[in-house]
Design a protein around this motif. Structure first.
Motif, PDB file in Angstrom:
ATOM      1  N   LEU A 354      40.274  37.637  36.489  1.00  0.00           N
ATOM      2  CA  LEU A 354      40.637  36.804  35.338  1.00  0.00           C
ATOM      3  C   LEU A 354      41.893  37.336  34.658  1.00  0.00           C
ATOM      4  CD1 LEU A 354      37.154  36.053  33.698  1.00  0.00           C
ATOM      5  CD2 LEU A 354      38.601  34.482  35.003  1.00  0.00           C
ATOM      6  N   GLN A 355      42.899  37.625  35.471  1.00  0.00           N
ATOM      7  CA  GLN A 355      44.153  38.135  34.928  1.00  0.00           C
ATOM      8  C   GLN A 355      45.309  37.217  35.306  1.00  0.00           C
ATOM      9  OE1 GLN A 355      43.123  42.942  35.021  1.00  0.00           O
ATOM     10  NE2 GLN A 355      44.822  42.165  36.220  1.00  0.00           N
ATOM     11  N   SER A 356      46.326  37.243  34.464  1.00  0.00           N
ATOM     12  CA  SER A 356      47.562  36.542  34.753  1.00  0.00           C
ATOM     13  C   SER A 356      48.725  37.371  34.192  1.00  0.00           C
ATOM     14  CB  SER A 356      47.575  35.146  34.127  1.00  0.00           C
ATOM     15  OG  SER A 356      48.794  34.491  34.404  1.00  0.00           O
ATOM     16  N   PRO A 357      49.626  37.833  35.042  1.00  0.00           N
ATOM     17  CA  PRO A 357      49.641  37.729  36.488  1.00  0.00           C
ATOM     18  C   PRO A 357      48.350  38.252  37.123  1.00  0.00           C
ATOM     19  CG  PRO A 357      51.740  38.574  35.698  1.00  0.00           C
ATOM     20  CD  PRO A 357      50.807  38.576  34.527  1.00  0.00           C
ATOM     21  N   ALA A 358      48.058  37.723  38.304  1.00  0.00           N
ATOM     22  CA  ALA A 358      46.780  37.977  38.960  1.00  0.00           C
ATOM     23  C   ALA A 358      46.522  39.465  39.161  1.00  0.00           C
ATOM     24  CB  ALA A 358      46.746  37.254  40.309  1.00  0.00           C
ATOM     25  N   GLY A 359      45.241  39.796  39.330  1.00  0.00           N
ATOM     26  CA  GLY A 359      44.858  41.190  39.498  1.00  0.00           C
ATOM     27  C   GLY A 359      45.228  41.766  40.853  1.00  0.00           C
ATOM     28  N   ILE A 360      45.456  40.908  41.851  1.00  0.00           N
ATOM     29  CA  ILE A 360      45.831  41.430  43.158  1.00  0.00           C
ATOM     30  C   ILE A 360      47.158  42.175  43.051  1.00  0.00           C
ATOM     31  CG2 ILE A 360      44.559  39.731  44.484  1.00  0.00           C
ATOM     32  CD1 ILE A 360      47.101  38.152  44.865  1.00  0.00           C
ATOM     33  N   ILE A 361      47.213  43.334  43.618  1.00  0.00           N
ATOM     34  CA  ILE A 361      48.347  44.267  43.598  1.00  0.00           C
ATOM     35  C   ILE A 361      48.525  44.873  42.212  1.00  0.00           C
ATOM     36  CG2 ILE A 361      50.775  44.695  44.117  1.00  0.00           C
ATOM     37  CD1 ILE A 361      50.741  42.245  45.937  1.00  0.00           C
ATOM     38  N   ASN A 362      48.609  44.030  41.164  1.00  0.00           N
ATOM     39  CA  ASN A 362      48.750  44.544  39.803  1.00  0.00           C
ATOM     40  C   ASN A 362      47.555  45.394  39.388  1.00  0.00           C
ATOM     41  OD1 ASN A 362      51.245  43.196  38.868  1.00  0.00           O
ATOM     42  ND2 ASN A 362      50.073  41.339  39.253  1.00  0.00           N
ATOM     43  N   GLY A 363      46.360  44.989  39.823  1.00  0.00           N
ATOM     44  CA  GLY A 363      45.164  45.690  39.390  1.00  0.00           C
ATOM     45  C   GLY A 363      44.386  46.348  40.505  1.00  0.00           C
ATOM     46  N   VAL A 364      44.489  45.793  41.718  1.00  0.00           N
ATOM     47  CA  VAL A 364      43.666  46.278  42.834  1.00  0.00           C
ATOM     48  C   VAL A 364      44.454  46.225  44.130  1.00  0.00           C
ATOM     49  CG1 VAL A 364      42.676  43.990  43.226  1.00  0.00           C
ATOM     50  CG2 VAL A 364      41.464  46.005  44.046  1.00  0.00           C
ATOM     51  N   ALA A 375      46.127  43.033  49.734  1.00  0.00           N
ATOM     52  CA  ALA A 375      46.355  42.760  48.316  1.00  0.00           C
ATOM     53  C   ALA A 375      45.084  42.758  47.489  1.00  0.00           C
ATOM     54  CB  ALA A 375      47.073  41.414  48.158  1.00  0.00           C
ATOM     55  N   SER A 376      43.917  42.624  48.132  1.00  0.00           N
ATOM     56  CA  SER A 376      42.640  42.592  47.416  1.00  0.00           C
ATOM     57  C   SER A 376      41.528  42.699  48.436  1.00  0.00           C
ATOM     58  CB  SER A 376      42.490  41.295  46.616  1.00  0.00           C
ATOM     59  OG  SER A 376      42.401  40.186  47.496  1.00  0.00           O
ATOM     60  N   ASP A 377      40.309  42.855  47.937  1.00  0.00           N
ATOM     61  CA  ASP A 377      39.150  42.906  48.822  1.00  0.00           C
ATOM     62  C   ASP A 377      39.008  41.598  49.587  1.00  0.00           C
ATOM     63  OD1 ASP A 377      37.010  44.251  49.931  1.00  0.00           O
ATOM     64  OD2 ASP A 377      35.591  43.566  48.419  1.00  0.00           O
ATOM     65  N   GLU A 378      39.226  40.476  48.910  1.00  0.00           N
ATOM     66  CA  GLU A 378      39.130  39.174  49.558  1.00  0.00           C
ATOM     67  C   GLU A 378      40.198  39.018  50.644  1.00  0.00           C
ATOM     68  OE1 GLU A 378      37.178  39.205  45.722  1.00  0.00           O
ATOM     69  OE2 GLU A 378      39.234  39.687  46.301  1.00  0.00           O
TER      70      GLU A 378
END
Length: 491
Positions: A354-364, A375-378
């Protein structure tokens, strides 16, 4: 007949106007109520027609509503509000998760597993297939990349498969990280995502010594859990509960959490699932929808359901949890708590979905057993089906090429709700987030199409429901919600 844009002069400040409009969006949450939401997530739930009064500037300047709109930065009597710096600070606070970049680093230490979950999102391997473990050199390089992150707070999470089947490599990774961190001086949390069935006393003692968190899988009562998560064709519920009991005898209570997945069978039993969590000593639950990846798609009869069906399940479960709280049982629904932190506080919960910019790379980011970074688990779940769209590079590549390379830049073009069609003007935008990977997986389009997006239907439905519950002053829901955010029992 075409509709043309108004000229620039139509939007120029007019000194004769009683007040200026500040940026905000709005959304109808019921037949007679609408919510106004500004850029930092402040909201006002008002009667239908309020937005029209605000825009047409027909408000009574002596009214309480007018003063609320001024105080919460929806309108201003000056072209530039006196407290614009405060407003800017609050916006920066909402986006603070971007300050330090990637904080969650997932290590897929093995694909081996001793379960045959019908919603498994990866191509699991049998317990003896050691070729599907991460090699030591890739573990070393992944740790080096993780410690290059500018974030002072790092979560190192071990996934699988079942990571306890490769516990020697989990221990190796933790010990090497601790050794290298003597120079980096980061705050590092260690998490093992496990079904708990292979856990031993030796493992538990090590987890206690190194303060390792255990995130276990528990889908509810035995008839649901055993259906969803058979252990090589046999029931696993009793083994999981026994593993939970033994874990609690060694590691601190707060170091054990549980995660459930909602399957087709689960939809009819929200109360039974919640009661089961209570019976097993938990005071919170994440009523998590199933992820549309891997075996979940191959077992459509058991796993695929309409977003509306999930929302019915979620709302019934949430209403039951609120009822429990009113009766004196402190119990939290985790997803609601995450969304509510965005609605009721100036802070961001740090939840990557639930982030913008998205959590992929930025968060995980994910370091996979096969020597690649995703870029993410998915994203790595897609890769198990030979779709490498979100592969960022090899573990041996440079930090710059992985985290700032061409693939990352391409993803970045579609990861902000502020610029996505259907999201940019949504009244609930401040409480949602972008999910390019799910968009691609479900719609084959990284930007996604909101009217048919299950991600959008689900999140919009939950946010609307939470706002309606907040608006119900007689029920006292907001006090309960704030107790969840503060993790302090409701009185």
């Amino acid at each position: 007949m075409s509709r043309k844009f108004k000229p620039y002069t139509a939007f120029s400040p007019n000194s004769s106007e009683p007040y200026f409009l500040l940026p905000f969006k709005f959304h109808r949450i019921s037949e007679n109520r609408e919510v106004l939401v500004n850029e930092v997530g402040d909201f006002l739930i008002c009667d239908k027609g309020t937005v029209q009064q605000v825009v047409e500037r027909t408000l009574d300047s002596e009214s309480e509503l007018y003063q609320d709109l001024i105080a919460r930065f929806f309108i201003s009597e000056k072209q530039v509000p006196d407290l614009i710096d405060v407003y800017a600070t609050r916006y920066r606070t909402k986006k603070a998760f971007l300050d330090h970049f990637t904080g969650l680093h997932i290590f897929v230490i093995t694909l081996r597993c001793n379960h045959s979950c019908h919603y498994c999102q990866v191509s699991r391997k049998t317990e003896t297939q050691g070729a599907f473990d991460m090699c030591y050199s890739d573990i070393d390089r992944s740790i080096d990349l993780m410690l290059m992150s500018p974030s002072p707070d790092i979560t190192m999470e071990f996934q699988g498969g079942e990571p306890l089947l490769a516990f020697d490599k989990v221990k190796y990774a933790i010990e090497r990280t601790i050794e290298l961190n003597e120079q980096c001086q980061k705050n590092i949390n260690f998490v093992i995502c496990t079904n708990l069935t292979p856990i031993t006393e030796e493992m538990l003692e090590y987890c206690k010594e190194r303060n390792v968190l255990l995130s276990m899988s528990l889908d509810g009562p035995a008839f649901i859990h055993d259906s969803n998560r058979p252990k090589t064709g046999t029931p696993s519920y009793d083994m999981v509960v026994d593993g939970l009991r033994r874990s609690r005898e060694v590691v601190p209570e707060d170091n054990i959490s549980a995660l459930m997945t909602t399957t087709h069978l689960s939809l009819e039993h929200p109360r039974a699932i919640i009661d089961n969590y209570l019976e097993n000593g938990f005071n919170h639950i994440f009523l998590r929808a199933i992820s549309p990846y891997g075996f979940a798609l191959k077992n459509a009869k058991k796993n695929i359901y309409e977003a509306e069906k999930y929302l019915e399940f979620y709302k019934e479960g949430l209403d039951y949890i609120l009822e429990l709280n009113r009766q004196g049982t402190f119990f939290i629904e985790d997803y609601a708590s995450i969304v509510l932190k965005k609605i009721l506080t100036p802070f961001t919960p740090g939840f990557v979905d639930l982030q913008s910019p998205a959590g992929i790379i930025n968060g995980v980011v994910v370091y996979n057993y096969d020597g690649y970074v995703y870029a993410s688990d998915e994203s790595r779940m897609l890769a198990e089906n030979k779709d490498f769209t979100f592969r960022l590079g090899k573990i041996t590549d440079s930090y710059q090429d992985i985290f700032y390379g061409e693939k990352a830049q391409w993803i970045a073009e579609s990861w902000a709700v502020e610029s996505l069609a259907g999201c940019s003007d949504c009244g609930l935008q401040a409480y949602c987030g972008a999910d390019p990977v799910r968009n691609y997986a479900t719609q084959r389009d990284i930007e996604g199409h909101r009217p048919t997006s299950t991600h959008c239907i689900k999140n919009k439905g939950i946010i609307e429901h939470l706002l309606k519950l907040i608006d119900d002053k007689e029920a006292g829901n907001e006090a309960i919600f704030r107790s969840w955010i503060n993790n302090n029992p409701y009185n």
